[in-house]
Design a protein around this motif. Structure first.
Motif, short mmCIF file in Angstrom:
data_model
loop_
_atom_site.label_atom_id
_atom_site.label_comp_id
_atom_site.label_asym_id
_atom_site.label_seq_id
_atom_site.Cartn_x
_atom_site.Cartn_y
_atom_site.Cartn_z
N LEU A 37 70.92 46.99 23.32
CA LEU A 37 70.53 46.34 24.56
C LEU A 37 71.39 46.99 25.64
O LEU A 37 72.63 47.03 25.50
CB LEU A 37 70.77 44.84 24.49
CG LEU A 37 70.06 44.11 23.34
CD1 LEU A 37 70.34 42.62 23.42
CD2 LEU A 37 68.57 44.38 23.34
N ALA A 38 70.75 47.50 26.69
CA ALA A 38 71.51 48.30 27.66
C ALA A 38 71.04 48.10 29.09
O ALA A 38 69.89 47.74 29.35
CB ALA A 38 71.40 49.78 27.31
N MET A 39 71.97 48.36 29.99
CA MET A 39 71.69 48.50 31.42
C MET A 39 72.16 49.90 31.78
O MET A 39 73.32 50.24 31.61
CB MET A 39 72.44 47.43 32.23
CG MET A 39 72.15 47.45 33.74
SD MET A 39 72.99 48.73 34.72
CE MET A 39 74.69 48.41 34.41
N ASN A 40 71.22 50.73 32.20
CA ASN A 40 71.53 52.11 32.57
C ASN A 40 71.37 52.24 34.07
O ASN A 40 70.25 52.18 34.58
CB ASN A 40 70.60 53.08 31.84
CG ASN A 40 70.95 54.53 32.08
OD1 ASN A 40 71.48 54.89 33.13
ND2 ASN A 40 70.65 55.37 31.11
N PRO A 41 72.46 52.43 34.83
CA PRO A 41 72.35 52.50 36.28
C PRO A 41 71.62 53.75 36.78
O PRO A 41 71.29 53.84 37.96
CB PRO A 41 73.81 52.50 36.74
CG PRO A 41 74.56 53.10 35.60
CD PRO A 41 73.84 52.63 34.36
N PHE A 42 71.35 54.69 35.89
CA PHE A 42 70.68 55.93 36.28
C PHE A 42 69.18 55.90 36.04
O PHE A 42 68.47 56.82 36.41
CB PHE A 42 71.30 57.12 35.51
CG PHE A 42 72.80 57.14 35.60
CD1 PHE A 42 73.44 57.45 36.80
CD2 PHE A 42 73.57 56.81 34.50
CE1 PHE A 42 74.83 57.44 36.88
CE2 PHE A 42 74.95 56.81 34.58
CZ PHE A 42 75.58 57.12 35.77
N TRP A 43 68.69 54.84 35.40
CA TRP A 43 67.27 54.69 35.11
C TRP A 43 66.77 53.39 35.74
O TRP A 43 67.35 52.34 35.55
CB TRP A 43 67.01 54.60 33.62
CG TRP A 43 67.28 55.84 32.84
CD1 TRP A 43 67.56 57.09 33.31
CD2 TRP A 43 67.29 55.96 31.41
NE1 TRP A 43 67.74 57.96 32.28
CE2 TRP A 43 67.58 57.30 31.09
CE3 TRP A 43 67.09 55.06 30.38
CZ2 TRP A 43 67.66 57.76 29.79
CZ3 TRP A 43 67.17 55.52 29.07
CH2 TRP A 43 67.44 56.86 28.79
N SER A 44 65.66 53.47 36.43
CA SER A 44 65.05 52.28 37.03
C SER A 44 63.90 51.82 36.15
O SER A 44 63.12 52.63 35.64
CB SER A 44 64.50 52.61 38.42
OG SER A 44 65.56 52.97 39.28
#
Length: 143
Positions: free
Chosen positions: A123-130
């Motif tokens: 489970l992730a939050m990637n600030p580089f992908w919208s």
């Protein structure tokens, strides 16, 4: 030429009823099911849960030990709070904690759990992908 796509991911499970109960506790609802397999409609894809013995037979390998392999399924979220909430929900549903969500070396926030059959989810939050409003992901174009 073979198209670059995946339309169906099938996970071999030891106990189909236990697996269905786990994913139901995450809020997943089957789109179709038979006595030996259940399908969940995703964004443009389907995930199936298939009893391991039946899956091995279907593959023409009735004596195979399928295991879970070296693979990770992932769900991305817009915020760290959404990651934490989804992680807590999975743990409450019976997931095994592999790594609690934390800031990671690549600049995002992620954690890992295993479902009751050992299938690993990130489970992730990637600030580089919208993410689109429907949660789908399209990688940014390289310039």
């Amino acid at each position: 030429m073979t198209p670059q796509r995946v339309t169906l991911i099938t996970l071999g499970v030891q106990d189909l009823d236990r697996a269905k109960a786990f994913y139901a506790a995450l809020g997943w609802r089957p789109a179709e099911e038979t006595p030996s397999i259940v399908f969940y409609q995703m964004h443009g894809q389907v995930i199936g849960l298939f009893g391991r013995e039946d899956l091995a037979k279907d593959q023409g390998r009735p004596d195979a030990n399928l295991g879970t392999g070296a693979m990770t399924l992932a769900q991305n979220f817009d915020t760290q709070a959404e990651v934490d909430a989804a992680f807590d929900q999975a743990v409450a549903a019976g997931a095994t904690i592999l790594k609690r969500p934390e800031m990671v070396f690549w600049g995002g926030y992620s954690g890992y759990y295993a479902d009751p059959d050992g299938h690993v989810w990130e489970l992730a939050m990637n600030p580089f992908w919208s993410l689109a409003a429907d949660g789908s992901l399209t990688l940014p174009r390289a310039e």
